[in-house]
Design a protein around this motif. Sequence first.
Motif, PDB file in Angstrom:
ATOM      1  N   ARG A 253       2.602  -4.159  11.615  1.00 33.65           N
ATOM      2  CA  ARG A 253       2.440  -5.074  12.743  1.00 33.65           C
ATOM      3  C   ARG A 253       1.429  -6.167  12.437  1.00 33.65           C
ATOM      4  O   ARG A 253       1.405  -7.199  13.103  1.00 33.65           O
ATOM      5  N   ARG A 254       0.586  -5.941  11.471  1.00 33.09           N
ATOM      6  CA  ARG A 254      -0.447  -6.902  11.093  1.00 33.09           C
ATOM      7  C   ARG A 254      -0.153  -7.565   9.751  1.00 33.09           C
ATOM      8  O   ARG A 254      -1.034  -8.170   9.148  1.00 33.09           O
ATOM      9  N   GLY A 255       1.079  -7.415   9.297  1.00 33.54           N
ATOM     10  CA  GLY A 255       1.460  -8.035   8.030  1.00 33.54           C
ATOM     11  C   GLY A 255       0.843  -7.376   6.823  1.00 33.54           C
ATOM     12  O   GLY A 255       0.614  -8.038   5.808  1.00 33.54           O
ATOM     13  N   ARG A 256       0.612  -6.065   6.908  1.00 31.97           N
ATOM     14  CA  ARG A 256      -0.084  -5.345   5.849  1.00 31.97           C
ATOM     15  C   ARG A 256       0.791  -4.204   5.315  1.00 31.97           C
ATOM     16  O   ARG A 256       1.704  -3.738   5.983  1.00 31.97           O
ATOM     17  N   VAL A 257       0.469  -3.742   4.119  1.00 37.42           N
ATOM     18  CA  VAL A 257       1.159  -2.606   3.515  1.00 37.42           C
ATOM     19  C   VAL A 257       0.128  -1.682   2.890  1.00 37.42           C
ATOM     20  O   VAL A 257      -0.990  -2.100   2.563  1.00 37.42           O
ATOM     21  N   LEU A 258       0.516  -0.412   2.731  1.00 38.96           N
ATOM     22  CA  LEU A 258      -0.325   0.545   2.023  1.00 38.96           C
ATOM     23  C   LEU A 258      -0.088   0.429   0.528  1.00 38.96           C
ATOM     24  O   LEU A 258       1.056   0.281   0.071  1.00 38.96           O
ATOM     25  N   ILE A 259      -1.168   0.484  -0.237  1.00 35.07           N
ATOM     26  CA  ILE A 259      -1.098   0.441  -1.700  1.00 35.07           C
ATOM     27  C   ILE A 259      -1.623   1.766  -2.220  1.00 35.07           C
ATOM     28  O   ILE A 259      -2.753   2.164  -1.913  1.00 35.07           O
ATOM     29  N   HIS A 260      -0.805   2.455  -3.012  1.00 27.72           N
ATOM     30  CA  HIS A 260      -1.121   3.797  -3.483  1.00 27.72           C
ATOM     31  C   HIS A 260      -1.447   3.754  -4.973  1.00 27.72           C
ATOM     32  O   HIS A 260      -0.688   3.196  -5.768  1.00 27.72           O
ATOM     33  N   ASP A 261      -2.556   4.342  -5.352  1.00 30.18           N
ATOM     34  CA  ASP A 261      -2.938   4.452  -6.761  1.00 30.18           C
ATOM     35  C   ASP A 261      -3.423   5.877  -6.992  1.00 30.18           C
ATOM     36  O   ASP A 261      -4.535   6.241  -6.608  1.00 30.18           O
ATOM     37  N   ARG A 262      -2.573   6.673  -7.613  1.00 35.02           N
ATOM     38  CA  ARG A 262      -2.852   8.101  -7.809  1.00 35.02           C
ATOM     39  C   ARG A 262      -3.102   8.763  -6.457  1.00 35.02           C
ATOM     40  O   ARG A 262      -2.183   8.883  -5.668  1.00 35.02           O
ATOM     41  N   GLU A 263      -4.324   9.171  -6.170  1.00 38.47           N
ATOM     42  CA  GLU A 263      -4.612   9.841  -4.901  1.00 38.47           C
ATOM     43  C   GLU A 263      -5.464   8.975  -3.973  1.00 38.47           C
ATOM     44  O   GLU A 263      -6.066   9.478  -3.037  1.00 38.47           O
ATOM     45  N   SER A 264      -5.509   7.682  -4.226  1.00 36.73           N
ATOM     46  CA  SER A 264      -6.310   6.759  -3.424  1.00 36.73           C
ATOM     47  C   SER A 264      -5.409   5.722  -2.768  1.00 36.73           C
ATOM     48  O   SER A 264      -4.334   5.398  -3.288  1.00 36.73           O
ATOM     49  N   TRP A 265      -5.886   5.197  -1.629  1.00 35.36           N
ATOM     50  CA  TRP A 265      -5.095   4.265  -0.840  1.00 35.36           C
ATOM     51  C   TRP A 265      -5.965   3.103  -0.377  1.00 35.36           C
ATOM     52  O   TRP A 265      -7.158   3.244  -0.149  1.00 35.36           O
TER      53      TRP A 265
ATOM     54  N   SER B 263      -5.147  -1.116   1.630  1.00 37.70           N
ATOM     55  CA  SER B 263      -4.112  -1.976   2.207  1.00 37.70           C
ATOM     56  C   SER B 263      -4.126  -3.346   1.548  1.00 37.70           C
ATOM     57  O   SER B 263      -5.131  -3.773   0.970  1.00 37.70           O
ATOM     58  N   GLY B 264      -3.004  -4.037   1.643  1.00 40.86           N
ATOM     59  CA  GLY B 264      -2.886  -5.392   1.118  1.00 40.86           C
ATOM     60  C   GLY B 264      -1.881  -6.173   1.947  1.00 40.86           C
ATOM     61  O   GLY B 264      -1.287  -5.654   2.892  1.00 40.86           O
ATOM     62  N   TYR B 265      -1.656  -7.426   1.579  1.00 41.12           N
ATOM     63  CA  TYR B 265      -0.714  -8.257   2.315  1.00 41.12           C
ATOM     64  C   TYR B 265       0.727  -7.829   2.024  1.00 41.12           C
ATOM     65  O   TYR B 265       1.089  -7.542   0.887  1.00 41.12           O
ATOM     66  N   ALA B 266       1.536  -7.822   3.056  1.00 40.35           N
ATOM     67  CA  ALA B 266       2.967  -7.610   2.879  1.00 40.35           C
ATOM     68  C   ALA B 266       3.617  -8.910   2.431  1.00 40.35           C
ATOM     69  O   ALA B 266       3.247  -9.988   2.899  1.00 40.35           O
TER      70      ALA B 266
END
Length: 481
Positions: free
Chosen positions: A319-331, A333-336
């Motif tokens: 809803r805010r134009g964001r996405v989750l970014i996954h790196d191994r076991e860490s998270w 957010s960034g721009y969609a």
Amino acid sequence: MSADPRHVPAPATEPASSGPETPEHPLTTGEAGAETYPRPPETGLEPSATAHVRSTEAYARTSEAEPSATAHVRARSSGPLALHAGQAAPAGMARLGRGDGTGMALPVWPDGATPSLLEEYQVAPVPVERSGETRRVLAAALRCCWSDLTADPWPGTPAPVDDVLSTYRALIGRGDDLMRNWAIGALRRLHDSAWLEVADGFVRLGPRCASWPPASHAQLRELMRRLPTAEETPGGTEVLPVIDDGPDGAAEDAEAGASVTIPDEVDTDLLGPFDERRRAEIVAAFMAVEHAAEPVHEARFSALRDPVLRRTLTEMLERRGRVLIHDRESWISGYAAGTLGAGTASGTGTASGTGTVSQAGSTLNEAERAVLVLVLIHSVAIPRADGLLPTDSWLSPFPAQIDELRRHTKLPIGELEAALRTLRHAGLVTQVKAGEEAGGYVPGPQFHRLTPQARRRLQEELILAAGPHTPLAAAVRANRR
């Protein structure tokens, strides 16, 4: 956790080593630093979590037909959005109305949470430079601009910059030139982050001051009564930023009749089905991935481990134009990609002339992009070519020396330093010590927020910038045709 939808103060901006007294408002928590709305460069990089680099001409304008997600991205990248007379705020935003009917839109966080929630989970936000000075200068400005303590702080009344500096000197008990320079720097940061507006030798409270919840006003009033009054001392203001009164030339008395309209519900449809505990877990994870300096480990937030809770978190970010970014076991957010102009979300524009302008906000100017490219070449590309960095890493322990930057740019020294300051405040570069050397610059924490597509695109742009005539650069250009 408070359910008051007005509970939307600034994020905590103190370094992780200093804990706040309460999470209520920045004057007592170290939250006076810049807010979470810098502008994105054309590389698709994430803006800083503590300092948005807003244009000094006007706040970002929002369109009647603009999607809500894009409006949120622009507010994050460029600061509060300017609204036409009678225009409603986008979904999930508060409307700050002025007496002439125009207004500004400011995002509201879910369930009244603020980034100060990160302190409870011992997650460090991105620190702001000289946060203590920034906090004290904001207190001095509030002391001068909040003339009627029986009313809400915002919009207040304009106060001469000299009065603010005098109140600051009385507050710290010092009046030397160094402290004055620090205070002027703090005024710039507060101006750039929309906590204050500085124009024509006067200071006004910025739109972010309207985000303080009514519950914190009593504490603020008590603090104001304890602060010293301004002294009559001279002082020039020619080095301070200057802004217009508004995008349409708003009148000086536009503060008269100002109002704040807060949305009744934010993400209630998504959070409503959950009980109080799980709802709090989702909101905590949301604040962490949006405002932490580094990716957060999923072991610390159940909403990142649980697929059901994570799906709700993902929808809140969308809803805010964001996405989750996954790196191994860490998270984090960034721009969609869908909320930015073609190419921008994928990381274009590090090389001069190759970028496109984001539909969601401002971009870095040519000098700032050139300096960012120099830092990436010397701190990432060269060590990577020597086999000292993995191919997918955008963080580096090898700082680009300031002497190297001066030697390889045609920019005047003043313009180079201004560009580095902008990049540093945006979280795109970080200044570090380099052993016995004078120090240098490495990519900043916002490089954590690159999506995989943006990382690949930025890699290609760095190849084009560092070796435009190499066979590898020719292959990149051929693949783009």
